[in-house]
Design an enzyme around this catalytic site. Structure first.
Site, PDB file in Angstrom:
ATOM      1  N   GLU A 218       0.862  -1.188   0.155  1.00 52.07           N
ATOM      2  CA  GLU A 218       0.004  -0.204  -0.005  1.00 52.07           C
ATOM      3  C   GLU A 218       1.037   1.156   0.010  1.00 52.07           C
ATOM      4  OE1 GLU A 218      -1.604   1.791   3.397  1.00 52.07           O
ATOM      5  OE2 GLU A 218      -1.082  -0.158   4.630  1.00 52.07           O
TER       6      GLU A 218
ATOM      7  N   LYS B 239      -3.744  -1.877  14.273  1.00 59.27           N
ATOM      8  CA  LYS B 239      -3.111  -0.926  15.024  1.00 59.27           C
ATOM      9  C   LYS B 239      -3.560  -0.943  16.424  1.00 59.27           C
ATOM     10  CE  LYS B 239      -3.298   1.952  11.930  1.00 59.27           C
ATOM     11  NZ  LYS B 239      -3.331   1.797  10.441  1.00 59.27           N
TER      12      LYS B 239
HETATM   13  N1  PSU Z   1      -0.729   0.777   9.163  1.00 61.05           N
HETATM   14  C1  PSU Z   1       0.508   1.535   9.325  1.00 61.05           C
HETATM   15  N2  PSU Z   1       0.214   2.814   8.833  1.00 61.05           N
HETATM   16  C2  PSU Z   1      -0.702   3.459   8.151  1.00 61.05           C
HETATM   17  C3  PSU Z   1      -1.640   2.596   7.844  1.00 61.05           C
HETATM   18  C4  PSU Z   1      -1.838   1.225   8.333  1.00 61.05           C
HETATM   19  O1  PSU Z   1       1.404   1.242  10.026  1.00 61.05           O
HETATM   20  O2  PSU Z   1      -0.699   4.569   7.779  1.00 61.05           O
HETATM   21  C5  PSU Z   1      -3.087   3.183   7.098  1.00 61.05           C
HETATM   22  C6  PSU Z   1      -3.522   1.882   6.269  1.00 61.05           C
HETATM   23  O3  PSU Z   1      -3.587   2.607   4.987  1.00 61.05           O
HETATM   24  C7  PSU Z   1      -4.718   1.843   6.698  1.00 61.05           C
HETATM   25  C8  PSU Z   1      -5.099   3.099   7.211  1.00 61.05           C
HETATM   26  O4  PSU Z   1      -5.744   1.189   5.830  1.00 61.05           O
HETATM   27  O5  PSU Z   1      -4.045   3.679   7.790  1.00 61.05           O
HETATM   28  C9  PSU Z   1      -6.367   3.046   8.047  1.00 61.05           C
HETATM   29  O6  PSU Z   1      -7.011   4.503   7.980  1.00 61.05           O
HETATM   30  P1  PSU Z   1      -8.601   4.467   8.638  1.00 61.05           P
HETATM   31  O7  PSU Z   1      -8.399   4.258  10.122  1.00 61.05           O
HETATM   32  O8  PSU Z   1      -8.566   6.075   8.286  1.00 61.05           O
HETATM   33  O9  PSU Z   1      -9.225   3.671   7.681  1.00 61.05           O
END
Ligand code: PSU
Ligand code: MN
Length: 305
Positions: free
Chosen positions: A25, A159
Site C-alpha cells: 500500500e 494498530k
Molecule cells: N498501518 C500503518 N500505518 C498506516 C496505515 C496502516 O502502519 O498509515 C494506514 C493503512 O493504509 C490503513 C489506514 O488502511 O491507515 C486506516 O485508516 P482509517 O483508520 O482512516 O481507515
C-alpha cells in the site's frame, strides 16, 4: 469504460511469466511515516519481497492512473508530495476519474490488487474500530473490504491505537478469517502478543495459501487477515505503549481530530512521544510481513499451477 492501469516494468514482467506478486500500500508512505524514512522503508520493503522470491507492486493513483508497481522516481515523488489524498473504497474511483493523485489504504489497495490479479498484500497494520466508536461510529472501511475482496492481507494485527477487541468482533461478524501466524494469541501491532486468543492459527505459508484458494473455490467472497507477530527484538511492550497511546488519544480529542485524519495524527504523535521508537518497530514489522507475504504468494502460484 476501461480502467487506466499502469504496470511498473518489473510487475509487467512478472505478469507475463506468471510469477508471484505481492501488493504493497502507499498510505503507509504518505500518511503513516515521516519523510525520508517513508521512502527508505518503502524501498527496503520492496527489496524484502524480491529477496523472498516475489515481485513487489506498490499501488497508488497518480494523475488519474492506477499504478500497479511504482518506478523508483515515482516512489520518490509520492513520498515527498504534500496534501496527497488518502483513498479508500469510497473515493478511489472518483480520484481516478477526475485525474487526481492519492495514496491507497488497505481497502483501496485490496481493490486495486484484485483488479490486477494479485492475491497477496503486505502492510503494517489494518484499520479497524476506533476507541469510542460507540459514539463516533469510526470504523475503518478496511474491515468490510476484507469481507468482500479476495486478497490475503498480511499485517501485524490491527494498530494498537484501535479498540482491538471490537475490531476482531466486527471481523468475526463479517466472516473474515483472522489467522495468527505461528502462535495461539493475536499480535497487537507494536507488541508480539496480547491476551486475545487467535480465532485461527496457521504455521506455514502453504496452509495460508490453500485456505484462501479453498475460500474462493467455495464461493465465499473476501480475503483473509494474517496476523504476523512483530519480531520479538523489535517489539515495544504493551505496558510501555499504553500511556503513550492514551496521551495521543486525549490530544486528538482535545484538538477535535476526526475522520481520515485520526490515524495519521495518532501515528505521528506516538512517533514523537516514543522519540522515534514506534517507527523503528513499525519498519521491522512491515519488513517481516513482506517476507511472509512473498512466501504465501509463491505458494499460491505453486498450488494454483
Ligand atoms: N498501518 C500503518 N500505518 C498506516 C496505515 C496502516 O502502519 O498509515 C494506514 C493503512 O493504509 C490503513 C489506514 O488502511 O491507515 C486506516 O485508516 P482509517 O483508520 O482512516 O481507515
Ligand atoms: Mn476512520
Amino acid at each position: 469504460m476501461t480502467i487506466p492501469m499502469v504496470f511498473s516494468g518489473e510487475v509487467a514482467a512478472a505478469r507475463k511469466s506468471g510469477t508471484a506478486i505481492v501488493a504493497l500500500e502507499s498510505t503507509i508512505i504518505t500518511h503513516g511515516m515521516p519523510f525520508p524514512q517513508n521512502v527508505g522503508t518503502a524501498r527496503i520493503v520492496e527489496q524484502d519481497v524480491r529477496d523472498g522470491g516475489a515481485t513487489p507492486a506498490t499501488i497508488a493513483v497518480m494523475n488519474g492512473k492506477l499504478h500497479i508497481g511504482l518506478e523508483a522516481d515515482e516512489l520518490d515523488s509520492l513520498g515527498q508530495a504534500q496534501h496527497v489524498a488518502k483513498l479508500s473504497r469510497a473515493d478511489i474511483a472518483a480520484c481516478i476519474a477526475t485525474g487526481g493523485t492519492g495514496a491507497t489504504t488497505v481497502a483501496a489497495t485490496m481493490i486495486a490488487a484484485q483488479l490486477a490479479g494479485i492475491s497477496v498484500f503486505a502492510t503494517g497494520g489494518i484499520g479497524g474500530v476506533h476507541r469510542g466508536a460507540e459514539t463516533t461510529f469510526d470504523i475503518s472501511a478496511d474491515l468490510h473490504e476484507l469481507a468482500r475482496t479476495a486478497v490475503t492481507v498480511v499485517a501485524a494485527g490491527a494498530k494498537a491505537i484501535l479498540d482491538l477487541e471490537k475490531t476482531f468482533e466486527v471481523l468475526e461478524t463479517l466472516g473474515v478469517p483472522v489467522i495468527a501466524y505461528g502462535q495461539d494469541t493475536l499480535p497487537a501491532f507494536w507488541s508480539a502478543t496480547s491476551d486475545m486468543p487467535a480465532p485461527l492459527r496457521m504455521d506455514t505459508a502453504a496452509q495460508i495459501a490453500s485456505a484462501q484458494i479453498m475460500r474462493t473455490a467455495m464461493g465465499l467472497a473476501g480475503g483473509q487477515l494474517i496476523c504476523n507477530p512483530i519480531p520479538k527484538e523489535a517489539e515495544i511492550a504493551a505496558a510501555v505503549l499504553a500511556p503513550v497511546i492514551a496521551q495521543a488519544l486525549a490530544e486528538a480529542e482535545a484538538q477535535k481530530i476526526s475522520a481520515k485524519a485520526v490515524t495519521p495524527f495518532l501515528l505521528d504523535r506516538i512517533f514523537n512521544l516514543t522519540e522515534g521508537r514506534s517507527l523503528t518497530s513499525n519498519i521491522a514489522l512491515v519488513r517481516n510481513n513482506a517476507r511472509l507475504a512473498a512466501e504465501i504468494a509463491a505458494e499460491m502460484v505453486k498450488q494454483q499451477g
